[in-house]
Design a protein around this motif. Structure first.
Motif, PDB file in Angstrom:
ATOM      1  N   ASN A 124     -28.951  53.227  36.792  1.00  0.00           N
ATOM      2  CA  ASN A 124     -29.349  53.757  38.097  1.00  0.00           C
ATOM      3  C   ASN A 124     -28.879  55.200  38.265  1.00  0.00           C
ATOM      4  O   ASN A 124     -27.839  55.591  37.732  1.00  0.00           O
ATOM      5  N   ARG A 125     -29.638  55.955  39.038  1.00  0.00           N
ATOM      6  CA  ARG A 125     -29.307  57.339  39.375  1.00  0.00           C
ATOM      7  C   ARG A 125     -29.566  57.526  40.872  1.00  0.00           C
ATOM      8  O   ARG A 125     -30.312  56.755  41.483  1.00  0.00           O
ATOM      9  N   GLU A 126     -28.963  58.555  41.439  1.00  0.00           N
ATOM     10  CA  GLU A 126     -29.222  58.863  42.850  1.00  0.00           C
ATOM     11  C   GLU A 126     -30.714  59.118  43.025  1.00  0.00           C
ATOM     12  O   GLU A 126     -31.336  59.788  42.198  1.00  0.00           O
ATOM     13  N   PRO A 127     -31.307  58.622  44.104  1.00  0.00           N
ATOM     14  CA  PRO A 127     -32.740  58.834  44.333  1.00  0.00           C
ATOM     15  C   PRO A 127     -33.010  60.283  44.755  1.00  0.00           C
ATOM     16  O   PRO A 127     -32.081  61.022  45.080  1.00  0.00           O
ATOM     17  N   PRO A 128     -34.284  60.677  44.791  1.00  0.00           N
ATOM     18  CA  PRO A 128     -34.625  62.026  45.262  1.00  0.00           C
ATOM     19  C   PRO A 128     -34.044  62.275  46.657  1.00  0.00           C
ATOM     20  O   PRO A 128     -33.938  61.355  47.476  1.00  0.00           O
ATOM     21  N   ARG A 134     -36.120  58.760  54.926  1.00  0.00           N
ATOM     22  CA  ARG A 134     -36.871  57.524  55.193  1.00  0.00           C
ATOM     23  C   ARG A 134     -36.164  56.248  54.765  1.00  0.00           C
ATOM     24  O   ARG A 134     -36.600  55.165  55.131  1.00  0.00           O
ATOM     25  N   ASP A 135     -35.091  56.362  54.012  1.00  0.00           N
ATOM     26  CA  ASP A 135     -34.402  55.162  53.525  1.00  0.00           C
ATOM     27  C   ASP A 135     -33.093  54.964  54.294  1.00  0.00           C
ATOM     28  O   ASP A 135     -32.127  55.692  54.089  1.00  0.00           O
ATOM     29  N   PRO A 136     -33.039  53.961  55.180  1.00  0.00           N
ATOM     30  CA  PRO A 136     -31.812  53.742  55.957  1.00  0.00           C
ATOM     31  C   PRO A 136     -30.619  53.336  55.091  1.00  0.00           C
ATOM     32  O   PRO A 136     -29.487  53.406  55.541  1.00  0.00           O
ATOM     33  N   ILE A 139     -27.337  56.468  50.564  1.00  0.00           N
ATOM     34  CA  ILE A 139     -25.875  56.430  50.648  1.00  0.00           C
ATOM     35  C   ILE A 139     -25.319  57.334  51.749  1.00  0.00           C
ATOM     36  O   ILE A 139     -24.343  56.977  52.409  1.00  0.00           O
ATOM     37  N   VAL A 140     -25.925  58.494  51.994  1.00  0.00           N
ATOM     38  CA  VAL A 140     -25.428  59.376  53.051  1.00  0.00           C
ATOM     39  C   VAL A 140     -25.664  58.736  54.412  1.00  0.00           C
ATOM     40  O   VAL A 140     -24.754  58.690  55.253  1.00  0.00           O
ATOM     41  N   ARG A 141     -26.866  58.212  54.632  1.00  0.00           N
ATOM     42  CA  ARG A 141     -27.142  57.525  55.904  1.00  0.00           C
ATOM     43  C   ARG A 141     -26.289  56.265  56.049  1.00  0.00           C
ATOM     44  O   ARG A 141     -25.818  55.944  57.142  1.00  0.00           O
TER      45      ARG A 141
END
Length: 188
Positions: A124-128, A134-136, A139-141
């Motif tokens: 796995n890698r961090e997503p764009p 849009r993704d709740p 990781i930041v959200r």
């Protein structure tokens, strides 16, 4: 609940590190394991399978490593959180100021992993970066939305598990002082 400079009642053998995403749980857990001499199991590596899907054997893996005499891990994932608290003897709550310390840390870490294309767990890698909008569960959200959760869970765990010693660390300075002071003294 103990402070960073309070002596520990006994040498810890099974240690949990609690805190919001980005607070430094994994780094502190590795440092604790180095002092106590037990292994550190990064629980994210057990949980996340390919494509960020939960691994089917996650709970069995947690049951196996927590059956050992010594271990250190992060206190995460609702499916095993109670089991971890039952089997631990020390819970360290890493609780630095959120907006001044943790939020900038989680943003820097996420950006660094994304730009370097760092492989995390099981490919796995961090997503764009645009997914933060849009993704709740980005990781930041996630860090922002769950920032108050440890303040509820840690005291509840302390009440529910009288055998569990709880230490609250509010800064990197306190964590460093605790590692070289009370924790090291408990292992002497």
């Amino acid at each position: 609940m103990l402070r960073f400079d309070d002596p520990l009642p006994r040498q810890p053998r099974r240690v949990l590190v609690a805190g919001v995403s980005g607070s430094g749980k994994t780094t502190l857990a590795a440092r604790i394991a180095a002092v106590t001499g037990g292994p550190h199991t990064e629980i994210d590596g057990l949980f996340h399978g390919p494509d960020w899907e939960p691994r089917p054997g996650f709970r069995d893996d947690v049951l196996a490593f927590t059956a050992e005499e010594t271990w250190t891990t992060e206190w995460q994932y609702s499916s095993v959180r109670e089991l971890l608290a039952e089997r631990a003897d020390l819970l360290v709550w890493l609780d630095p100021p959120y907006w001044r310390v943790t939020f900038p840390r989680v943003v820097r870490r996420t950006l660094g992993r994304r730009f370097r294309r760092t492989e995390l767990w099981n490919g796995n890698r961090e997503p764009p970066l645009h997914t933060i909008l849009r993704d709740p569960e980005h990781i930041v959200r996630w860090s922002v939305s769950t920032r108050r959760t440890p303040a509820e869970r840690v005291p509840a765990a302390e009440r529910a598990h009288p055998h569990l010693t709880v230490v609250r660390l509010r800064s990197t300075r306190e964590a460093d002082a605790w590692l070289t002071g009370p924790l090291r003294a408990s292992t002497a």
